[in-house]
Write an enzyme that holds these catalytic residues in place. Structure first.
Site, mmCIF file in Angstrom:
data_model
loop_
_atom_site.group_PDB
_atom_site.id
_atom_site.type_symbol
_atom_site.label_atom_id
_atom_site.label_comp_id
_atom_site.label_asym_id
_atom_site.label_seq_id
_atom_site.Cartn_x
_atom_site.Cartn_y
_atom_site.Cartn_z
ATOM 1 N N PHE A 1 23.968 34.303 67.476
ATOM 2 C CA PHE A 1 24.688 33.532 68.625
ATOM 3 C C PHE A 1 26.175 33.893 68.937
ATOM 4 O O PHE A 1 26.702 33.658 69.796
ATOM 5 C CB PHE A 1 24.511 32.138 68.234
ATOM 6 C CG PHE A 1 25.776 31.498 67.229
ATOM 7 C CD1 PHE A 1 26.671 30.740 67.556
ATOM 8 C CD2 PHE A 1 25.393 31.591 66.071
ATOM 9 C CE1 PHE A 1 27.617 30.281 66.742
ATOM 10 C CE2 PHE A 1 26.333 31.114 64.932
ATOM 11 C CZ PHE A 1 27.224 30.433 65.534
ATOM 12 N N LYS A 2 26.727 34.377 67.643
ATOM 13 C CA LYS A 2 28.087 34.894 67.602
ATOM 14 C C LYS A 2 28.415 35.793 69.006
ATOM 15 O O LYS A 2 29.380 35.939 69.325
ATOM 16 C CB LYS A 2 28.670 35.783 66.571
ATOM 17 C CG LYS A 2 28.337 34.611 65.164
ATOM 18 C CD LYS A 2 29.073 33.293 65.307
ATOM 19 C CE LYS A 2 28.967 32.428 64.110
ATOM 20 N NZ LYS A 2 29.431 32.872 62.863
ATOM 21 N N ASP A 3 27.127 36.755 69.444
ATOM 22 C CA ASP A 3 27.532 37.544 70.515
ATOM 23 C C ASP A 3 27.964 36.756 71.794
ATOM 24 O O ASP A 3 28.411 37.538 72.694
ATOM 25 C CB ASP A 3 26.275 38.453 70.772
ATOM 26 C CG ASP A 3 26.067 39.406 69.590
ATOM 27 O OD1 ASP A 3 26.874 39.887 69.311
ATOM 28 O OD2 ASP A 3 24.746 39.658 69.508
#
Length: 495
Positions: free
Chosen positions: A111-113
């Protein structure tokens, strides 16, 4: 819109300045001086739009010193050009009793993308807007996913370098390989002997060391952050709460105006805080459910009002949540109390004693929005098995923590609002733990054999970035003690 420090001893800045600085001079976190308010017509306008178009509308409310064209270019560069393997970028999958928001279709499968593909674009634009001449060094402490996502986002970006510290032995093998094979002329990855909190505390010490920062300044370098302490990391995360709501309206699962719940696996409190901002802006959110692993410092705080990091640290099968110091909680305390002096005092107590306790009023306000629980590794594995048995859907370990806590919440409260489980990573990133949970024999298989074995059970293909690791060269081999992190920074900028 202007931004100020949660601790009250720094000047107001624009969003571009806040994104470049990362951390305020008083070591506080930048927060907007006011939160924009939206109505149902705004939410309804998002329904027919693409993710990129939704992002432009939400970000435009906060980044008021950026032009609409600048935001559009940043967003298209972040989410376009084939970087994501799903047209919807952050699709919602219907599992009947649960809706699963998949945030792992980006280049590093986490999810950091969603934020770290956008932050470099926002920061690069900010440097041009402010006329900044110095080079910017991004310092990152990671418990696994932030490191690779930041490295991938910032590689070979003009005027910016990035150095990532991770806890030696404290990330999954796939996460470690992702970082150690990272390409780019402006990147460095160094292991820290200790846990994530050691790495994170070390980075904070470097940011707060005025003499060291003056030394860097003399070399034409200034520090900034890609952790969620940076407002430019946090604001993109607000978007996917709006996008998920719009998708549920689009499919007819909910009607516009209907309140829903989100359950979020979180360690550093940034992901769930973005949901809090969305709710405060007017998104119809009933409850935000905070899901933790055995390192349940957040659960204890949200239930009792006492934050105490003086406890045993556990290495779990959810390493991205193996955290005892949740930095973004400071922002929540600021918004709930509006008292910067009190927030500064609580943070000083945390630094000096390792604990603090909020007053009854503050605890009550927080409980109006938040509910919290935690599950251990065995319960996490059981959840993965059950969801697979019922739906033939494979959760990663972190998402399984959220799924099980969502079940616990429903059982305890009998709340029947539509529940969205925020899924933060592809199961392929934690293939060994997932296969063990599914009781699959894996003896003799290396990381890539594990990927192939999991593919036999999963409708989702192996992400291209993970499959490519098999032939990539290990480029980063640095290791240091936490007391030597500053020296490692100097060595990097001087090479």
């Amino acid at each position: 819109m202007k931004y100020s420090s949660t601790r009250g001893n720094s000047a107001q800045v624009t969003s571009a300045e806040a994104i470049i600085k990362g951390l305020a001079l008083d070591s506080g976190l930048f927060v907007p001086d006011e939160l924009p308010q939206i109505d149902m017509s705004f939410i309804e306008s998002l329904v027919p739009l693409s993710y990129e178009e939704r992002a432009q509308k939400v970000l435009g409310l906060f980044l008021t010193d950026y032009s609409a064209e600048e935001i559009k270019t940043c967003v298209e560069n972040a989410y376009g050009h084939g970087k994501f393997d799903c047209e919807g970028r952050a699709p919602v999958t219907d599992l009947g009793t649960m809706q699963v928001l998949e945030l792992w279709h980006g280049p590093t499968s986490a999810f950091k993308d969603m934020a770290l593909q956008l932050l470099p674009q926002l920061m690069s634009t900010a440097l041009k807007k402010t006329g900044e001449q110095d080079k910017v060094l991004i310092l990152v402490a990671t418990s696994g996913d932030t490191g690779k996502a930041a490295l991938e986002g910032f590689k070979d970006v003009d005027q910016i370098s990035i150095m990532v510290f991770y806890p030696e032995g404290g990330v999954s093998k796939i996460q470690q390989l992702q970082m150690l094979t990272q390409e780019g002329a402006n990147v460095n990855v160094t292991a820290v002997k200790g846990n994530f909190d050691d790495a994170q505390s070390g980075v904070k010490v470097i940011f707060a060391d005025q003499d060291f920062n003056s030394q860097l300044k003399s070399k034409g370098v200034k520090l900034s952050s890609a952790n969620s302490i940076n407002w430019g990391r946090l604001v993109p995360q607000i978007v996917y709460y709006f996008s998920a709501y719009a998708d549920l309206c689009k499919t007819g699962r909910i009607k516009a105006g209907e309140e829903i719940n989100f359950t979020v696996p979180t360690g550093n409190f940034g992901n769930i805080l973005a949901g809090f901002y969305a709710k405060q802006m007017g998104l119809p959110v009933h409850k935000l459910i905070c899901a933790s692993n055995a390192n349940n410092v957040l659960t204890d705080f949200l239930q009792t009002g006492r934050y105490d990091r003086n406890r045993e640290f556990y290495k779990t099968i959810t390493p991205s949540m193996d955290i005892l110091i949740s930095s973004n909680l400071e922002r929540l305390l600021y918004h709930v109390t509006g008292d910067k002096a009190q927030v500064a005092d609580w943070m000083a107590q945390l630094a000096q004693k390792g604990s603090y306790e909020v007053d009854v009023k503050t605890r009550g306000i927080i409980k109006e929005t938040f509910w919290a629980d935690f599950v251990d590794d065995e319960a996490t594995k059981k959840c993965i098995r059950q969801v697979y048995s019922q739906h033939k859907y494979v959760l990663d370990t972190h998402s399984a923590v959220a799924y099980q806590v969502a079940e616990n919440y429903r059982h305890e409260t009998k709340d029947n609002h539509v529940m969205v489980v925020v899924s933060t990573a592809s199961p392929y990133k934690f293939n060994g733990s997932v296969l063990e949970a599914l009781q699959v024999e894996t003896e003799g298989l290396d990381e890539f054999g594990l990927l192939d074995k999991l593919r036999e059970m999963n409708d989702q293909p192996i992400p291209a970035g993970l499959a490519a690791l098999k032939t990539k060269e290990v480029r980063h081999k640095g290791v240091c003690g936490k007391e030597a992190m500053a020296e490692s920074v100097l060595n990097f900028i001087e090479t």
